[in-house]
Design a protein around this motif. Structure first.
Motif, short mmCIF file in Angstrom:
data_model
loop_
_atom_site.label_atom_id
_atom_site.label_comp_id
_atom_site.label_asym_id
_atom_site.label_seq_id
_atom_site.Cartn_x
_atom_site.Cartn_y
_atom_site.Cartn_z
N ALA A 122 0.84 -1.20 0.00
CA ALA A 122 0.00 0.00 0.00
C ALA A 122 0.87 1.25 0.00
CB ALA A 122 -0.94 0.01 1.20
N PHE A 123 1.95 1.24 0.78
CA PHE A 123 2.85 2.39 0.80
C PHE A 123 3.50 2.61 -0.56
CE2 PHE A 123 7.18 4.04 1.29
CZ PHE A 123 6.88 5.28 1.83
N ALA A 124 3.96 1.53 -1.19
CA ALA A 124 4.61 1.66 -2.49
C ALA A 124 3.62 2.12 -3.56
CB ALA A 124 5.24 0.33 -2.90
N THR A 125 2.38 1.70 -3.44
CA THR A 125 1.38 2.10 -4.43
C THR A 125 1.03 3.57 -4.32
OG1 THR A 125 0.45 -0.12 -4.40
CG2 THR A 125 -0.94 1.63 -5.27
N TYR A 126 0.85 4.06 -3.11
CA TYR A 126 0.41 5.44 -2.91
C TYR A 126 1.53 6.34 -2.41
CZ TYR A 126 -4.01 3.07 -3.29
OH TYR A 126 -5.05 2.30 -3.73
N HIS A 127 2.77 6.03 -2.75
CA HIS A 127 3.91 6.81 -2.27
C HIS A 127 3.88 8.25 -2.77
CE1 HIS A 127 7.90 7.81 -0.96
NE2 HIS A 127 8.28 8.09 -2.20
N PRO A 183 -3.91 9.26 -0.82
CA PRO A 183 -5.36 9.33 -0.98
C PRO A 183 -6.04 10.18 0.09
CG PRO A 183 -4.61 7.05 -1.07
CD PRO A 183 -3.45 7.88 -0.67
N LEU A 184 -5.42 10.32 1.26
CA LEU A 184 -6.01 11.14 2.31
C LEU A 184 -5.99 12.62 1.95
CD1 LEU A 184 -7.23 11.12 5.17
CD2 LEU A 184 -4.92 11.33 6.05
N THR A 185 -4.86 13.09 1.43
CA THR A 185 -4.78 14.51 1.07
C THR A 185 -5.55 14.81 -0.21
OG1 THR A 185 -2.69 14.12 -0.07
CG2 THR A 185 -2.58 14.86 2.22
N ARG A 186 -5.75 13.80 -1.05
CA ARG A 186 -6.53 14.00 -2.27
C ARG A 186 -8.03 13.93 -2.01
NH1 ARG A 186 -4.65 10.14 -6.71
NH2 ARG A 186 -6.02 11.45 -7.95
N GLY A 187 -8.43 13.52 -0.81
CA GLY A 187 -9.84 13.46 -0.46
C GLY A 187 -10.54 12.18 -0.87
N LEU A 188 -9.78 11.15 -1.24
CA LEU A 188 -10.39 9.88 -1.63
C LEU A 188 -10.83 9.06 -0.42
CD1 LEU A 188 -7.90 8.96 -4.47
CD2 LEU A 188 -10.21 9.88 -4.71
N ILE A 189 -10.16 9.25 0.70
CA ILE A 189 -10.55 8.63 1.96
C ILE A 189 -10.60 9.74 3.01
CG2 ILE A 189 -9.67 6.34 1.43
CD1 ILE A 189 -7.18 6.99 3.02
N SER A 190 -11.32 9.48 4.11
CA SER A 190 -11.46 10.54 5.11
C SER A 190 -10.58 10.34 6.34
CB SER A 190 -12.93 10.66 5.55
OG SER A 190 -13.39 9.42 6.04
N THR A 191 -10.18 9.11 6.64
CA THR A 191 -9.28 8.85 7.77
C THR A 191 -8.17 7.90 7.33
OG1 THR A 191 -10.63 7.01 8.56
CG2 THR A 191 -11.09 9.17 9.52
N LYS A 192 -7.09 7.88 8.12
CA LYS A 192 -5.93 7.06 7.76
C LYS A 192 -6.22 5.57 7.80
CE LYS A 192 -3.11 9.04 10.71
NZ LYS A 192 -1.91 9.39 11.47
N ASP A 193 -7.16 5.14 8.64
CA ASP A 193 -7.40 3.71 8.75
C ASP A 193 -8.26 3.16 7.61
OD1 ASP A 193 -9.72 4.91 9.55
OD2 ASP A 193 -9.99 3.71 11.35
#
Length: 132
Positions: free
Chosen positions: A82-87, A91-101
């Motif tokens: 997941a880290f390598a994919t979204y390095h 997605p959190l700063t782009r607004g695709l998800i609302s929380t880190k979990d």
């Protein structure tokens, strides 16, 4: 808002007890945690006491430790994927998800959502893990 957040600093080899995360206190508390899980956990004590001999109890513990190493390896590898994919694009700063979990469910939907039943299997796995 920046799309890339810098990684945290690496663990310092300090013995200062006033620092939050050092190599010494992370290793110490990790060891205390795993010794408590294998030494006084009701689940493991029942597992050990349910076999008729001491040699079988040792074999059960060794099998459990091997299983935990494999499980933790898979857990760390999935986080690394997941880290390598979204390095470069968080997605959190782009607004695709609302929380880190929400990063792992989002990762499953993003990369494996085309597989029929995979999101449901992932949610079922989460719930079965929470019922432990």
């Amino acid at each position: 808002m920046p799309l890339f957040t810098p990684p945290p600093p690496p663990l310092q080899p300090s013995l200062d007890p006033h620092e939050r995360h050092t190599l010494a206190n992370v290793v110490t508390m990790g060891s205390v945690l795993y010794f408590s899980v294998y030494g006084v956990s009701q689940t493991n004590l029942q597992r050990i006491c349910s076999v008729p001999s001491e040699s079988q109890a040792k074999r059960v513990l060794y099998m459990n430790i091997v299983g935990m190493i494999v499980l933790c390896g898979l857990l760390y590898f999935s986080g690394l994927c997941a880290f390598a994919t979204y390095h470069g694009c968080d997605p959190l700063t782009r607004g695709l998800i609302s929380t880190k979990d929400q990063i792992m469910p989002y990762f499953v939907m993003d990369k494996m959502g085309f597989l029929y039943g995979m999101p449901g299997l992932f949610v079922a796995t989460l719930f079965s893990g929470a019922l432990r």
